[in-house]
Design an enzyme around this catalytic site. Structure first.
Site, PDB file in Angstrom:
ATOM      1  N   MET A  30      -1.461 -42.431   5.652  1.00 55.51           N
ATOM      2  CA  MET A  30      -0.278 -41.612   5.335  1.00 55.51           C
ATOM      3  C   MET A  30       0.914 -42.513   5.002  1.00 55.51           C
ATOM      4  SD  MET A  30      -0.565 -38.126   7.382  1.00 55.51           S
ATOM      5  CE  MET A  30       0.262 -38.577   8.875  1.00 55.51           C
ATOM      6  N   ALA A  32       3.700 -45.726   5.243  1.00 55.65           N
ATOM      7  CA  ALA A  32       4.460 -46.471   6.263  1.00 55.65           C
ATOM      8  C   ALA A  32       3.544 -47.569   6.811  1.00 55.65           C
ATOM      9  CB  ALA A  32       4.970 -45.559   7.380  1.00 55.65           C
ATOM     10  N   LEU A  33       2.973 -48.310   5.879  1.00 53.33           N
ATOM     11  CA  LEU A  33       1.907 -49.259   6.226  1.00 53.33           C
ATOM     12  C   LEU A  33       2.406 -50.410   7.093  1.00 53.33           C
ATOM     13  CD1 LEU A  33      -0.030 -49.521   2.829  1.00 53.33           C
ATOM     14  CD2 LEU A  33      -0.368 -47.912   4.723  1.00 53.33           C
ATOM     15  N   HIS A  37      -2.934 -51.139   9.325  1.00 53.33           N
ATOM     16  CA  HIS A  37      -3.547 -50.534   8.130  1.00 53.33           C
ATOM     17  C   HIS A  37      -4.186 -51.625   7.263  1.00 53.33           C
ATOM     18  CE1 HIS A  37      -0.199 -47.478   8.862  1.00 53.33           C
ATOM     19  NE2 HIS A  37      -1.267 -46.729   8.853  1.00 53.33           N
ATOM     20  N   GLY A 149      -9.455 -46.226  11.827  1.00 48.09           N
ATOM     21  CA  GLY A 149      -9.028 -47.068  12.943  1.00 48.09           C
ATOM     22  C   GLY A 149      -9.456 -46.489  14.285  1.00 48.09           C
ATOM     23  N   ASP A 152      -6.908 -44.231  16.516  1.00 43.99           N
ATOM     24  CA  ASP A 152      -6.943 -42.763  16.612  1.00 43.99           C
ATOM     25  C   ASP A 152      -8.386 -42.374  16.940  1.00 43.99           C
ATOM     26  OD1 ASP A 152      -4.123 -42.067  15.605  1.00 43.99           O
ATOM     27  OD2 ASP A 152      -4.868 -43.486  14.131  1.00 43.99           O
ATOM     28  N   GLN A 155      -9.619 -38.801  16.378  1.00 50.96           N
ATOM     29  CA  GLN A 155      -9.711 -38.527  14.933  1.00 50.96           C
ATOM     30  C   GLN A 155     -10.996 -39.137  14.369  1.00 50.96           C
ATOM     31  OE1 GLN A 155      -6.224 -38.806  12.238  1.00 50.96           O
ATOM     32  NE2 GLN A 155      -7.095 -40.745  11.629  1.00 50.96           N
ATOM     33  N   MET A 186      -0.472 -51.509  17.268  1.00 48.29           N
ATOM     34  CA  MET A 186       0.484 -51.432  16.174  1.00 48.29           C
ATOM     35  C   MET A 186       0.575 -50.011  15.631  1.00 48.29           C
ATOM     36  SD  MET A 186       0.791 -54.448  13.492  1.00 48.29           S
ATOM     37  CE  MET A 186       1.360 -55.741  14.534  1.00 48.29           C
TER      38      MET A 186
HETATM   39  P1  AMP Z   1      -2.224 -43.220   9.444  1.00 50.05           P
HETATM   40  O1  AMP Z   1      -1.506 -43.703   8.241  1.00 50.05           O
HETATM   41  O2  AMP Z   1      -1.421 -43.255  10.698  1.00 50.05           O
HETATM   42  O3  AMP Z   1      -2.897 -41.888   9.201  1.00 50.05           O
HETATM   43  O4  AMP Z   1      -3.414 -44.266   9.697  1.00 50.05           O
HETATM   44  C1  AMP Z   1      -4.346 -44.579   8.695  1.00 50.05           C
HETATM   45  C2  AMP Z   1      -5.508 -45.307   9.309  1.00 50.05           C
HETATM   46  O5  AMP Z   1      -5.061 -46.536   9.893  1.00 50.05           O
HETATM   47  C3  AMP Z   1      -6.190 -44.506  10.443  1.00 50.05           C
HETATM   48  O6  AMP Z   1      -7.597 -44.645  10.328  1.00 50.05           O
HETATM   49  C4  AMP Z   1      -5.649 -45.182  11.684  1.00 50.05           C
HETATM   50  O7  AMP Z   1      -6.505 -45.041  12.804  1.00 50.05           O
HETATM   51  C5  AMP Z   1      -5.549 -46.621  11.217  1.00 50.05           C
HETATM   52  N1  AMP Z   1      -4.628 -47.386  12.069  1.00 50.05           N
HETATM   53  C6  AMP Z   1      -3.367 -47.056  12.449  1.00 50.05           C
HETATM   54  N2  AMP Z   1      -2.866 -47.975  13.278  1.00 50.05           N
HETATM   55  C7  AMP Z   1      -3.824 -48.919  13.447  1.00 50.05           C
HETATM   56  C8  AMP Z   1      -3.908 -50.138  14.209  1.00 50.05           C
HETATM   57  N3  AMP Z   1      -2.912 -50.561  14.978  1.00 50.05           N
HETATM   58  N4  AMP Z   1      -5.053 -50.857  14.125  1.00 50.05           N
HETATM   59  C9  AMP Z   1      -6.098 -50.433  13.352  1.00 50.05           C
HETATM   60  N5  AMP Z   1      -6.074 -49.295  12.612  1.00 50.05           N
HETATM   61  C10 AMP Z   1      -4.956 -48.552  12.660  1.00 50.05           C
END
Ligand code: AMP
Length: 284
Positions: A30, A32-33, A37, A149, A152, A155, A186
């Protein structure tokens, strides 16, 4: 990096890539990398000929429209990070390109309880929205491997389940949690913490590790209670849940055994910001 705003163009391009026999890894986000990510992008790049990242803030997983509006959008910085990571493809759609005119959950799955507790309790409908968007994105990208990741965990478990319910031929890979130096998982939310709280928040991971080390010798409800005390002893820290669960079906476990994999999941509200973390104990 190739940038696609429309699924029709992306599909056409990926069709030609597949015709040449190249493999495709997919990392949905989503935006805000952050480095977490990017670690998923890197993992995909080690295995696949081409990595597709999507940035799409999915409206159907928010039950509060203010939360959706407030979700950070940092597209320029995101693109710079993806360029630096040498990601090959970015899909950056508007809502209509993903959903057409019907912006709602259209497929309900029976996740056998995976979706009801933990994050599902405080966010009704959230995981139905997540499953819906991942299903749509997988139909568009049709990757060989989907990277999610462990951060989550619930998820990941739900998408894994959807994958088997729909008999999709995609392999789902769970990537390790990328952490700050003090162990804090993170997250784009970390920047909203005060410097002090961000430093102290390493206690969440330290406590998870302590809990793992006690699995074989202490009663689970005692571990959970002691863990909450350790975390909540810090000003402005409030544990929402700290649970020892079966890593496969997310059901509560009461006793350690070597045949089961365990996951310890926690959500802690720090200065009003919800932080998620977990650790897994695989079978021995
Ligand atoms: P999001 O943009 O929050 O939906 O996350 C996108 C993907 O990045 C999801 O599969 C998350 O689980 C993964 N993710 C978020 N934070 C981390 C992290 N600290 N380490 C590894 N993967 C992550």
């Amino acid at each position: 990096m190739k940038l696609f705003l429309h699924q029709s163009d992306l599909k056409k391009y990926l069709h030609s890539v597949k015709k040449q026999g190249h493999s495709i890894g997919f990392v949905p986000t989503m935006g805000a990398l952050h480095a977490g990510h990017i670690s998923l992008i890197q993992q995909s790049k080690t295995t696949n000929d081409l990595t597709v990242c999507s940035i799409f803030v999915n409206p159907t997983q928010f039950n509060d429209s203010t939360d959706l509006a407030k979700y950070p959008r940092t597209t320029e910085a995101d693109i710079s990070m993806l360029l630096a990571a040498e990601c090959e493809v970015l899909y950056l759609p508007q809502t209509k390109d993903v959903y057409g005119d019907v912006v709602k959950v259209q497929t309900q799955f029976d996740f056998e309880g995976l979706d009801t507790g933990l994050e599902g309790s405080s966010r009704p409908g959230h995981f139905a929205g997540v499953a819906q968007v991942v299903k749509l994105l997988l139909e568009i990208v049709q990757p060989d491997i989907l990277y999610l990741g462990q951060k989550d965990y619930q998820q990941w478990a739900i998408i894994n389940k959807m994958n088997s319910l729909l008999n999709l031929s995609v392999q789902v890979v769970r990537c390790p949690i990328y952490r700050e130096e003090n162990g804090l998982a993170m997250s784009s939310r970390n920047s909203r913490l005060s410097v002090e709280a961000r430093g102290t928040a390493g206690i969440i991971y330290t406590t998870l590790q302590w809990a793992i080390s006690k699995l074989a010798e202490m009663k689970f409800d005692t571990i959970e209670m002691e863990a909450r005390k350790k975390i909540d002893a810090n000003a402005d820290f409030k544990t929402d849940y700290f649970k020892i669960l079966n890593a496969e079906n997310l059901k509560p476990m009461v006793k350690y055994n070597e045949q089961n994999a365990f996951v310890i999941v926690t959500a802690v509200v720090v200065e009003g910001i919800r932080l998620l973390d977990n650790v897994v104990k695989e079978t021995t």
